[in-house]
Design a protein around this motif. Structure first.
Motif, PDB file in Angstrom:
ATOM      1  N   TYR A 140       0.803  -1.213   0.000  1.00  0.00           N
ATOM      2  CA  TYR A 140       0.000   0.000   0.000  1.00  0.00           C
ATOM      3  C   TYR A 140       0.843   1.272   0.000  1.00  0.00           C
ATOM      4  N   GLY A 141       2.075   1.158  -0.401  1.00  0.00           N
ATOM      5  CA  GLY A 141       2.955   2.313  -0.486  1.00  0.00           C
ATOM      6  C   GLY A 141       4.400   1.863  -0.398  1.00  0.00           C
ATOM      7  N   SER A 310       2.251   6.673  -1.198  1.00  0.00           N
ATOM      8  CA  SER A 310       1.253   5.710  -1.655  1.00  0.00           C
ATOM      9  C   SER A 310       0.563   6.188  -2.922  1.00  0.00           C
TER      10      SER A 310
END
Length: 435
Positions: A140-141, A310
Motif C-alpha cells: 500500500y505504499g 502511496s
C-alpha cells in the motif's frame, strides 16, 4: 458494512467505479496511450519536495509530477477521505503517515501496487516494510522516511556528575535520580501525556504491537504485558518525582530545554531540528545515542514518526505512479534529494551515502547517522489499526489524568481504558474484533 484490510482492495478493483477508469489497461495499470505524456499529482507536506521532484521530472519527461503542498497529519487524511467518498479530487500519489495507512486502506483510498512495484522489500527495514504491507502480500505504499527513536542528553551535565550514557532503562532511572538529587530543578526527561506516538514507540521497543490482523479479524493488545511494563516504569519515575510529568511541545517544555532544566529527551532521529529550534544556546552540549534497553543482550528500538508514499485508488496511472515512488525512495538520486533537500531521514537501508554530514545542531557528533542507522536496524515491527485516532485520543485523556495524579497504578490502569475504548469503537464501526 463489515470492513477488512487484507484483500479489501483486491475486491474493490474488480469493480468499475468512480475510483477506477473503465479504459485502464489491466496489464499496465495506466490509461495512458503509448507515447502519451502522463501527468501525476502528488500531495505531500515534506519541505522542499517540489525541488526533489524536479530531479524526477528532468530525468523522466514522459511522466510529469506536480507537487501540491498539504498540511500534514489528520488534515491531509481528512481531505483525501473526502475526495475518495466524493469519487473524484484525490491525487495520484499521497504521502501517508504509517499509522494512518490502515485507516486509508479500510476506506479504499490506497491502491495495492505490489504487481507494479516489483521486489523492493530488501531495500527497507522489516519494521518499515510491515507498515506498508500490514503483514500481508499487498503493498500500500513505499516507505519514505522513518523515525527510529534515539536518546539525547546533555554531555556537560553527565560529565559533571560522572555519568555515562544509559545503556539500560535501569541505568536511565539511576541517572534520573542522581541528576534530580544534585539539582532539584533538573530532570532527565518528562512523561508526556499528549504524545501518544511517543509512548507507542517506547512500547514498540518493548515488544508491543497494539493491533493485529488475521483475515477479516482484528486483535487489539494495547494493555499487553510489554506496554504494561513501559507504563509502570514511567509511572514509577513520575511517582518518585525524579522525572517531570509535563507535556512536551509546550512553551514551558521548550524553555526547559534551553535553560537546562530538561537535560535529556527520549526522541527520534529528527530530534536535532527540534532542539535547534528550542535550545539554540545549548548547541554543542548534546549527544545522541540508542534508546536505553530493556535487555542489553537483545537490543531493540521503536519508531516515532515516519511516512510512506502511496498511490491512491483514484489514480488512472497506477503503473507510472508506482514507478515514481520507487525512484523517490530507492534510487540514489531520490534518496540523496530526500535527505539533503527535503531534510527527512530516508527509510531505505541504502541511505548512508546520502547522510555523511551530521545535523548542524550536532556537528560535534560525526557518527550521528551511524547511530541512527543502528537504531533503524533494530526497530521492531509494529502494526497500527484502523482507529489510531481513537486510541491516541484515549491516551491523551487517560494518561493525562495519570500524569496529574502522579500515581504509578494510574499509569497501568490507563491502558485498560485505552484498550476498552479502542475495541468498543472498532466494534461499533463494524470491524470484527477477536476476543
Amino acid at each position: 458494512m463489515k470492513k477488512t484490510i487484507v484483500g479489501v482492495l483486491a475486491a474493490t478493483l474488480l469493480m468499475t467505479s468512480a475510483c477506477s477508469s473503465s479504459d485502464d489497461d489491466a496489464t499496465t495499470g495506466s490509461s495512458a496511450k503509448p507515447g502519451e505524456k502522463v501527468e501525476l499529482t502528488y500531495w505531500t507536506w515534506a519541505p522542499n519536495m517540489d525541488k526533489v521532484v524536479e530531479g524526477w521530472n528532468t530525468a523522466h519527461p514522459d511522466i510529469h509530477v506536480t507537487v501540491n503542498k498539504q498540511d500534514g497529519g489528520d488534515p491531509a487524511v481528512t481531505k483525501l477521505l473526502t475526495a475518495i467518498k466524493a469519487g473524484s479530487g484525490a491525487p495520484d500519489v499521497m504521502q501517508a503517515e504509517y499509522q494512518k495507512i490502515p485507516t486509508l486502506v479500510s476506506a479504499n483510498a490506497l491502491a495495492d501496487i505490489a504487481k507494479e512495484s516489483g521486489s523492493l522489500k530488501s531495500k527497507f527495514p522489516d519494521s518499515a516494510w510491515n507498515a506498508v504491507t500490514l503483514g500481508g502480500e499487498a503493498l500500500y505504499g513505499v516507505p519514505q522516511d522513518s523515525g527510529p527513536m534515539m536518546f539525547y542528553y546533555r554531555t556537560d551535565v553527565f560529565e559533571k556528575l560522572g555519568l555515562q550514557a544509559p545503556k539500560t532503562w535501569d541505568d536511565y532511572a539511576a541517572a534520573a535520580r542522581k541528576i534530580h538529587a544534585a539539582n532539584k530543578k533538573q530532570y532527565l526527561g518528562t512523561f508526556s501525556a499528549t504524545d501518544a506516538g511517543w509512548f507507542a514507540g517506547l512500547s514498540q521497543q518493548a515488544g508491543a504491537s497494539w493491533w493485529g490482523i488475521n483475515g477479516d479479524t482484528w486483535s487489539v493488545a494495547i494493555n499487553d504485558a510489554a506496554t504494561q511494563k513501559v507504563a509502570g516504569y514511567w509511572g514509577g519515575l513520575v511517582q518518585e518525582g525524579v522525572i517531570d510529568n509535563k507535556p512536551m511541545y509546550t512553551p514551558e517544555w521548550n524553555a526547559a530545554l534551553n535553560d537546562g532544566t530538561q537535560v535529556g529527551w527520549t526522541s527520534s532521529v529528527w530530534g536535532p531540528g527540534v532542539l535547534e529550534g528550542n535550545a539554540a544556546s545549548t548547541k554543542g552540549k548534546w549527544k545522541a545515542t540508542l534508546l536505553p534497553q530493556w535487555d542489553a543482550a537483545s537490543p531493540a528500538n521503536g519508531n516515532w514518526g515516519g511516512s510512506a508514499t502511496s498511490v491512491t485508488t483514484q489514480s488512472k496511472h497506477k503503473a507510472e505512479a508506482a514507478q515514481f515512488i520507487a525512484w523517490l525512495n530507492t534510487d540514489p538520486a531520490g534518496i540523496k534529494a530526500l535527505a539533503g533537500t527535503a531534510n527527512v531521514y530516508p527509510a531505505s537501508v541504502d541511505s548512508s551515502a546520502a547522510l555523511t554530514t551530521p545535523p548542524a545542531f550536532l556537528s560535534n557528533q560525526p557518527d550521528f547517522y551511524t547511530v541512527a542507522a543502528e537504531a533503524a536496524k533494530i526497530t521492531k515491527p509494529f502494526t497500527y489499526g484502523p482507529n489510531v485516532n481513537v486510541a491516541y485520543s484515549s491516551y491523551n485523556d487517560a494518561f493525562g489524568k495519570a500524569a496529574t495524579s502522579k500515581k504509578a497504578a494510574d499509569f497501568t490502569a490507563a491502558l485498560t481504558t485505552m484498550q476498552s475504548t479502542t475495541v468498543d469503537d472498532m466494534k461499533n464501526t463494524g470491524f470484527k474484533v477477536a476476543g
